[in-house]
Scaffold this motif. Structure first.
Motif, PDB file in Angstrom:
ATOM      1  N   THR A   1     -20.018 -27.146  13.635  1.00  6.03           N
ATOM      2  CA  THR A   1     -19.866 -28.350  12.824  1.00  6.03           C
ATOM      3  C   THR A   1     -21.213 -28.833  12.301  1.00  6.03           C
ATOM      4  OG1 THR A   1     -17.937 -28.985  14.135  1.00  6.03           O
ATOM      5  CG2 THR A   1     -18.955 -30.702  12.798  1.00  6.03           C
ATOM      6  N   HIS A   2     -22.231 -28.796  13.152  1.00  6.75           N
ATOM      7  CA  HIS A   2     -23.550 -29.265  12.737  1.00  6.75           C
ATOM      8  C   HIS A   2     -24.159 -28.334  11.685  1.00  6.75           C
ATOM      9  CE1 HIS A   2     -23.813 -31.381  16.910  1.00  6.75           C
ATOM     10  NE2 HIS A   2     -23.008 -32.000  16.074  1.00  6.75           N
ATOM     11  N   LEU A   3     -23.882 -27.042  11.784  1.00 12.11           N
ATOM     12  CA  LEU A   3     -24.349 -26.105  10.770  1.00 12.11           C
ATOM     13  C   LEU A   3     -23.739 -26.440   9.409  1.00 12.11           C
ATOM     14  CD1 LEU A   3     -24.194 -22.753  12.763  1.00 12.11           C
ATOM     15  CD2 LEU A   3     -26.234 -23.660  11.626  1.00 12.11           C
ATOM     16  N   LEU A   4     -22.437 -26.691   9.394  1.00 15.51           N
ATOM     17  CA  LEU A   4     -21.759 -27.019   8.139  1.00 15.51           C
ATOM     18  C   LEU A   4     -22.203 -28.378   7.613  1.00 15.51           C
ATOM     19  CD1 LEU A   4     -18.210 -25.676   9.016  1.00 15.51           C
ATOM     20  CD2 LEU A   4     -19.755 -24.763   7.277  1.00 15.51           C
TER      21      LEU A   4
ATOM     22  N   GLY B   1     -18.796 -14.949  14.892  1.00 14.57           N
ATOM     23  CA  GLY B   1     -18.084 -13.707  15.183  1.00 14.57           C
ATOM     24  C   GLY B   1     -16.600 -13.805  14.948  1.00 14.57           C
ATOM     25  N   HIS B   2     -16.188 -14.672  13.994  1.00 18.36           N
ATOM     26  CA  HIS B   2     -14.773 -14.801  13.671  1.00 18.36           C
ATOM     27  C   HIS B   2     -14.333 -13.666  12.754  1.00 18.36           C
ATOM     28  CE1 HIS B   2     -14.728 -19.441  14.435  1.00 18.36           C
ATOM     29  NE2 HIS B   2     -14.532 -18.744  15.527  1.00 18.36           N
ATOM     30  N   ALA B   3     -13.212 -13.064  13.063  1.00 13.31           N
ATOM     31  CA  ALA B   3     -12.685 -11.994  12.205  1.00 13.31           C
ATOM     32  C   ALA B   3     -12.145 -12.557  10.900  1.00 13.31           C
ATOM     33  CB  ALA B   3     -11.584 -11.228  12.951  1.00 13.31           C
ATOM     34  N   SER B   4     -11.605 -13.778  10.960  1.00  8.18           N
ATOM     35  CA  SER B   4     -10.987 -14.401   9.794  1.00  8.18           C
ATOM     36  C   SER B   4     -11.748 -15.651   9.387  1.00  8.18           C
ATOM     37  CB  SER B   4      -9.528 -14.762  10.101  1.00  8.18           C
ATOM     38  OG  SER B   4      -8.995 -15.637   9.129  1.00  8.18           O
ATOM     39  N   LEU B   5     -11.940 -15.822   8.083  1.00  8.64           N
ATOM     40  CA  LEU B   5     -12.589 -17.034   7.576  1.00  8.64           C
ATOM     41  C   LEU B   5     -11.742 -18.263   7.882  1.00  8.64           C
ATOM     42  CD1 LEU B   5     -15.098 -17.975   5.985  1.00  8.64           C
ATOM     43  CD2 LEU B   5     -13.706 -17.837   3.909  1.00  8.64           C
ATOM     44  N   GLY B   6     -10.416 -18.062   7.932  1.00  4.02           N
ATOM     45  CA  GLY B   6      -9.524 -19.182   8.223  1.00  4.02           C
ATOM     46  C   GLY B   6      -9.803 -19.811   9.574  1.00  4.02           C
ATOM     47  N   THR B   7     -10.223 -19.000  10.553  1.00  2.00           N
ATOM     48  CA  THR B   7     -10.545 -19.540  11.876  1.00  2.00           C
ATOM     49  C   THR B   7     -11.765 -20.451  11.798  1.00  2.00           C
ATOM     50  OG1 THR B   7      -9.733 -17.471  12.838  1.00  2.00           O
ATOM     51  CG2 THR B   7     -11.014 -18.911  14.272  1.00  2.00           C
ATOM     52  N   THR B   8     -12.727 -20.073  10.968  1.00  4.20           N
ATOM     53  CA  THR B   8     -13.950 -20.871  10.828  1.00  4.20           C
ATOM     54  C   THR B   8     -13.679 -22.168  10.083  1.00  4.20           C
ATOM     55  OG1 THR B   8     -15.082 -18.745  10.633  1.00  4.20           O
ATOM     56  CG2 THR B   8     -16.394 -20.706  10.201  1.00  4.20           C
ATOM     57  N   GLN B   9     -12.687 -22.164   9.200  1.00  4.17           N
ATOM     58  CA  GLN B   9     -12.452 -23.325   8.341  1.00  4.17           C
ATOM     59  C   GLN B   9     -12.034 -24.581   9.091  1.00  4.17           C
ATOM     60  OE1 GLN B   9      -9.772 -21.462   5.515  1.00  4.17           O
ATOM     61  NE2 GLN B   9     -11.329 -21.524   3.913  1.00  4.17           N
ATOM     62  N   ILE B  10     -11.590 -24.438  10.337  1.00  5.06           N
ATOM     63  CA  ILE B  10     -11.237 -25.637  11.100  1.00  5.06           C
ATOM     64  C   ILE B  10     -12.444 -26.567  11.216  1.00  5.06           C
ATOM     65  CG2 ILE B  10     -11.759 -24.627  13.351  1.00  5.06           C
ATOM     66  CD1 ILE B  10      -9.447 -26.258  14.504  1.00  5.06           C
ATOM     67  N   TYR B  11     -13.647 -26.009  11.199  1.00  3.75           N
ATOM     68  CA  TYR B  11     -14.843 -26.836  11.326  1.00  3.75           C
ATOM     69  C   TYR B  11     -15.118 -27.636  10.060  1.00  3.75           C
ATOM     70  CZ  TYR B  11     -15.334 -24.015  15.446  1.00  3.75           C
ATOM     71  OH  TYR B  11     -15.078 -23.387  16.640  1.00  3.75           O
ATOM     72  N   THR B  12     -14.628 -27.145   8.915  1.00  6.81           N
ATOM     73  CA  THR B  12     -14.754 -27.956   7.701  1.00  6.81           C
ATOM     74  C   THR B  12     -13.876 -29.180   7.813  1.00  6.81           C
ATOM     75  OG1 THR B  12     -12.979 -26.811   6.503  1.00  6.81           O
ATOM     76  CG2 THR B  12     -15.189 -25.884   6.339  1.00  6.81           C
TER      77      THR B  12
END
Length: 299
Positions: free
Chosen positions: A253-256, A270-281
């Motif tokens: 979250t702090h990176l974003l 190390g997320h395989a899917s971008l969708g997993t990372t998007q929760i932090y947005t």
């Protein structure tokens, strides 16, 4: 036959024939009783999909959790499917009933300043005392947050995993996928202090390769790492249930918040899917919205 009478037969069926667990049987009984009560116990054949949708909508308005709504949907689907198979109904009204999607729980996130304060304090106290466990704990916390690692990844690190001059770490993530991530200057200082001053104190086998050691000199276990985070970071996040993932969530979250590219964060985590990372947005957006409402004159 009325819904309540048919429901009793169905409960007997799942209990004696399907041999479902007592907890599941109780849940089905409760759900079907609630349905009958809401619809005022009509004839079984008078129930259609709109009645079932209204029942679920009413539960939503009463604040029933999404997981419970999903179970209620499963309860009525099982009931009406069975009733149709038993020739009590000409057709199943629950076939077009959609299971509510489970909401994604936003991760616990500490503010960057509060987390910096607690990590700086832990590292300063460890440096001053020279205690081996304190040095280890400070290094562990710093690298969990600095490199946004999963707890299993941190506990699985070896000395050879580190490029100490470049302050990067080679991580073996889920599915055996390897990635190299930076861990920052504060983590670099804490890790160096641990390796030079703390690790030799706990080391029981000179051939041991693990970066982080437990009190008996073996590789640090995941449960012990959880205890460290809960003790030190829990008061900052505001819950005793906090674990190492709170540091990973906070780092992402702090990176974003700081303007990092979403795909770069995906690579670091190390997320395989971008969708997993998007929760932090979503987390960042919630915080931006809260700040906007507090500060903007036309919010």
């Amino acid at each position: 036959m009325r819904v309540s009478s048919a429901a009793l037969l169905y409960i007997e069926h799942v209990e004696r024939v399907r041999r479902l667990s007592p907890a599941t049987v109780r849940a089905y009984r409760s759900d079907l009783a609630d349905l009958a009560d809401f619809l005022r116990d009509p004839e079984l054949g008078d129930v259609d999909v709109e009645h079932l949708r209204e029942w679920l909508w009413d539960a939503t308005q009463r604040g029933i959790a999404r997981t419970s709504l999903g179970r209620r949907t499963a309860s009525v689907r099982g009931f009406f499917g069975w009733a149709t198979d038993e020739k009590m109904l000409p057709g199943d009204p629950s076939l077009r009933l959609v299971t509510p999607k489970r909401g994604r729980t936003l991760p616990a996130v500490a503010s960057s300043q509060s987390l910096a304060d607690v990590l700086d304090t832990a590292r300063a106290a460890a440096d001053e005392s020279g205690d081996a466990l304190a040095l280890r704990d400070a290094a562990l916390l710093e690298i969990l947050y600095g490199a946004a690692l999963r707890v299993s990844e941190a506990c699985g690190l070896d000395l050879a995993s580190l490029d100490r001059s470049a302050a990067t770490v080679r991580v073996l993530g889920k599915g055996g996928k390897e990635r190299v991530v930076p861990y920052g200057a504060p983590a670099q200082r804490a890790v160096e202090a641990w390796i030079v001053r703390g690790r030799p104190v706990l080391l029981s086998d000179p051939k041991a390769t693990a970066l982080f050691l437990g009190v008996r000199g073996g590789r640090l276990g995941v449960r012990a790492a959880y205890d460290v985070v809960r003790r030190v970071v829990g008061p900052v996040v505001g819950t005793d249930a906090v674990g190492p993932h709170a540091l990973r969530h906070s780092a992402a979250t702090h990176l974003l918040d700081g303007g990092a590219d979403l795909r770069a964060v995906q690579e670091m985590l190390g997320h395989a899917s971008l969708g997993t990372t998007q929760i932090y947005t979503h987390v960042s957006t919630e915080r931006l919205t809260a700040a906007y409402r507090l500060a903007h004159p036309r919010a």
